[in-house]
Write a protein that holds these residues in place. Structure first.
Motif, PDB file in Angstrom:
ATOM      1  N   VAL A  59       0.850  -1.192   0.000  1.00 26.65           N
ATOM      2  CA  VAL A  59       0.000   0.000   0.000  1.00 26.65           C
ATOM      3  C   VAL A  59       0.883   1.238   0.000  1.00 26.65           C
ATOM      4  CG1 VAL A  59      -1.789   1.243   1.263  1.00 26.65           C
ATOM      5  CG2 VAL A  59      -1.784  -1.265   1.247  1.00 26.65           C
ATOM      6  N   SER A  60       0.473   2.235  -0.765  1.00 23.69           N
ATOM      7  CA  SER A  60       1.150   3.533  -0.745  1.00 23.69           C
ATOM      8  C   SER A  60       0.100   4.632  -0.718  1.00 23.69           C
ATOM      9  CB  SER A  60       2.073   3.704  -1.968  1.00 23.69           C
ATOM     10  OG  SER A  60       1.330   3.612  -3.167  1.00 23.69           O
ATOM     11  N   ALA A  61       0.464   5.773  -0.168  1.00 21.48           N
ATOM     12  CA  ALA A  61      -0.477   6.883  -0.027  1.00 21.48           C
ATOM     13  C   ALA A  61      -0.846   7.461  -1.390  1.00 21.48           C
ATOM     14  CB  ALA A  61       0.117   7.964   0.859  1.00 21.48           C
ATOM     15  N   PHE A  62      -2.059   7.965  -1.489  1.00 15.79           N
ATOM     16  CA  PHE A  62      -2.523   8.569  -2.737  1.00 15.79           C
ATOM     17  C   PHE A  62      -1.787   9.874  -3.012  1.00 15.79           C
ATOM     18  CE2 PHE A  62      -5.597  10.843  -5.423  1.00 15.79           C
ATOM     19  CZ  PHE A  62      -5.855   9.864  -6.366  1.00 15.79           C
ATOM     20  N   GLN A 206       0.029  12.663   4.526  1.00 17.79           N
ATOM     21  CA  GLN A 206      -0.320  11.664   3.524  1.00 17.79           C
ATOM     22  C   GLN A 206      -1.837  11.554   3.408  1.00 17.79           C
ATOM     23  OE1 GLN A 206       2.523   8.087   3.502  1.00 17.79           O
ATOM     24  NE2 GLN A 206       2.498   8.649   5.662  1.00 17.79           N
ATOM     25  N   LEU A 208      -4.829   9.337   2.771  1.00 15.37           N
ATOM     26  CA  LEU A 208      -5.041   7.899   2.916  1.00 15.37           C
ATOM     27  C   LEU A 208      -6.404   7.426   2.428  1.00 15.37           C
ATOM     28  CD1 LEU A 208      -3.447   7.357   6.437  1.00 15.37           C
ATOM     29  CD2 LEU A 208      -2.387   7.193   4.181  1.00 15.37           C
ATOM     30  N   ASP A 209      -7.166   8.282   1.801  1.00 17.13           N
ATOM     31  CA  ASP A 209      -8.449   7.857   1.233  1.00 17.13           C
ATOM     32  C   ASP A 209      -8.684   8.620  -0.065  1.00 17.13           C
ATOM     33  OD1 ASP A 209     -10.904   6.684   0.844  1.00 17.13           O
ATOM     34  OD2 ASP A 209     -11.973   8.087   2.162  1.00 17.13           O
ATOM     35  N   VAL A 211      -6.260   5.027  -1.471  1.00 14.74           N
ATOM     36  CA  VAL A 211      -4.846   4.670  -1.430  1.00 14.74           C
ATOM     37  C   VAL A 211      -4.497   3.890  -2.689  1.00 14.74           C
ATOM     38  CG1 VAL A 211      -4.662   4.617   1.084  1.00 14.74           C
ATOM     39  CG2 VAL A 211      -5.340   2.542  -0.145  1.00 14.74           C
ATOM     40  N   THR A 279      -6.366   1.264  -7.173  1.00 11.62           N
ATOM     41  CA  THR A 279      -6.778   2.189  -6.120  1.00 11.62           C
ATOM     42  C   THR A 279      -7.907   1.560  -5.323  1.00 11.62           C
ATOM     43  OG1 THR A 279      -8.294   3.312  -7.640  1.00 11.62           O
ATOM     44  CG2 THR A 279      -6.092   4.242  -7.387  1.00 11.62           C
ATOM     45  N   ASN A 282     -10.538   3.937   1.264  1.00 10.24           N
ATOM     46  CA  ASN A 282     -10.007   3.606   2.593  1.00 10.24           C
ATOM     47  C   ASN A 282     -10.619   4.519   3.652  1.00 10.24           C
ATOM     48  OD1 ASN A 282      -8.335   2.277   4.452  1.00 10.24           O
ATOM     49  ND2 ASN A 282      -6.696   3.783   4.188  1.00 10.24           N
ATOM     50  N   ARG A 285      -9.419   3.944   7.249  1.00  7.22           N
ATOM     51  CA  ARG A 285      -7.960   3.992   7.428  1.00  7.22           C
ATOM     52  C   ARG A 285      -7.400   2.625   7.840  1.00  7.22           C
ATOM     53  NH1 ARG A 285      -9.929   8.025   5.664  1.00  7.22           N
ATOM     54  NH2 ARG A 285      -9.210  10.174   5.997  1.00  7.22           N
ATOM     55  N   PRO A 289       0.144   3.038   4.538  1.00  3.24           N
ATOM     56  CA  PRO A 289       1.295   2.970   3.625  1.00  3.24           C
ATOM     57  C   PRO A 289       2.350   1.989   4.124  1.00  3.24           C
ATOM     58  CG  PRO A 289       0.630   5.239   3.961  1.00  3.24           C
ATOM     59  CD  PRO A 289      -0.177   4.419   4.919  1.00  3.24           C
TER      60      PRO A 289
END
Length: 389
Positions: A59-62, A206, A208-209, A211, A279, A282, A285, A289
């Protein structure tokens, strides 16, 4: 003195011997006939199954924004709680603005002086313009007055730029969040001295919604997928139609489905893999990431797949899948299979079985290859997938 001979005893002995001889020479009772074992079979037929591939990923931040000071100074305040949600434009740090206020005031004073000088130079140039027309002064004096006016105008422009720069630097003393998201820990505390040239990361925000989930797929698997589509074994509804499900680290399925974004066009030379990005929403949460996940991507539909219940497939000593089928003569035959995965409670068979083959799924323990058997259609329990269909 010997006993007299008794004829009755002789006749009795002869009768018993005759009976024993007849019993010994009589026919033995016949053994009961051996019964043909009965087995439950399923008839293989092509069916439509989705082609699902499972890929590892992280997972990585948007959106990611590193908070860096753009001016030098002492941190006076920290206006956020670590780990909280911040809004775009919200102040995070306050750097001592006093030196920058002084610089701004100095720039404004310099600008005012330049503007006053320009007014005087402009008035003088206008007077010289009239005098040179009347030949009261030389042309050189007029040219000098015009040049002075132009120089003073440039000083005014420079002064305005200095004021703007000072104003910008003063604004930088209030460090705000560039994006909306969750902020991490702070690297500095009030009283710390920060420098723009050091590029120290004060904190990180970051989003997070949603992601991103970056997956890795081998180039060989991607090549096989494209070949199956070209040869008509798979049908797809376009990249936007692909369904993506997520399996978390604890083995549980993530509730919300994802959307396939793109597949990279470059193969990593060190790993021989390509990156596939999806994608996922999230809102709770749950996805953070760096978290390791597994994604199941429905890449297409195999319209002519051969599926066999898992109870009808065994493995030999080498671990190769096998199945027992009943041939046209009613005898058991062993088949070597090549499988490509599972679909519900069934194995997807690539080779080893053909349409119309009768696979034994019930009673396999009481038969061996070559035996004649009696077949009945097996009553298999309905799977959730088949019940939905």
């Amino acid at each position: 003195m010997p006993k007299p001979f008794n004829p009755l005893s002789l006749r009795l002995i002869s009768a018993l011997a005759a009976i024993s001889f007849v019993a010994a020479c009589g026919d033995k009772p016949a053994a009961p006939p051996q019964q043909t074992p009965e087995v439950g079979v399923v008839t293989v037929k092509p069916t439509s199954v989705p082609v699902v591939v499972e890929l590892p990923g992280r997972v990585s931040a948007f959106l990611v924004a590193q908070i860096i000071s753009r001016v030098d100074g002492i941190v006076l305040k920290r206006d956020f709680v670590e780990g909280s949600e911040v809004k775009a434009g919200q102040r995070l740090y306050q750097i001592d603005p006093a030196p920058y206020i002084a610089t701004l005031n100095s720039a404004k004073a310099t600008l005012a002086k330049a503007q006053a000088t320009l007014v005087s130079a402009h008035a003088e140039a206008e007077r010289y313009k009239v005098l040179v027309a009347a030949n009261a002064i030389s042309k050189q004096d007029y040219d000098n007055a015009v040049a002075t006016e132009g120089s003073d105008a440039a000083d005014v422009a420079s002064g305005k730029a200095a004021v703007d720069t000072a104003q910008i630097n003063l604004g930088y003393t209030s460090i705000v969040a560039p994006i909306t998201g969750r902020i991490g820990k702070s690297a500095v505390t009030p009283g710390a001295y920060v420098q723009a040239s050091a590029a120290t990361v004060l904190s990180t925000v970051q989003q997070l919604d949603p992601v991103y989930v970056d997956l890795t797929q081998s180039s060989l698997a991607g090549l096989k997928l494209r070949r199956d589509i070209q040869e008509g074994r798979l049908s797809v509804g376009g990249p936007n139609a692909a369904k993506v499900k997520l399996i978390l680290e604890d083995g549980r399925a993530y509730d919300l489905p994802g959307k396939l974004e793109f597949s990279d066009i470059t193969v990593d030379q060190t790993t021989g893999s390509v990156t596939v990005r999806a994608t996922f929403p999230n809102p709770q949460r749950i996805l953070l990431p760096g978290m390791f996940v597994r994604a199941q991507i429905e890449e297409g539909v195999n319209e002519k797949a051969i599926v066999v219940p898992q109870v009808g497939v065994t493995h030999d000593q080498k671990g190769n899948p096998t199945a027992m089928v009943v041939d046209a003569d009613g005898k058991v035959a062993l088949r070597q299979l090549v499988t490509s995965g599972t679909e519900g409670s069934n194995w997807i068979v690539e080779s080893g079985l053909n349409e119309g083959d009768r696979v034994i799924v019930q009673g396999t323990s009481k038969v061996n290859p070559g035996m004649a058997v009696k077949t009945v259609e097996a009553q298999m329990p309905a799977t959730p997938a088949s019940a939905a269909q």
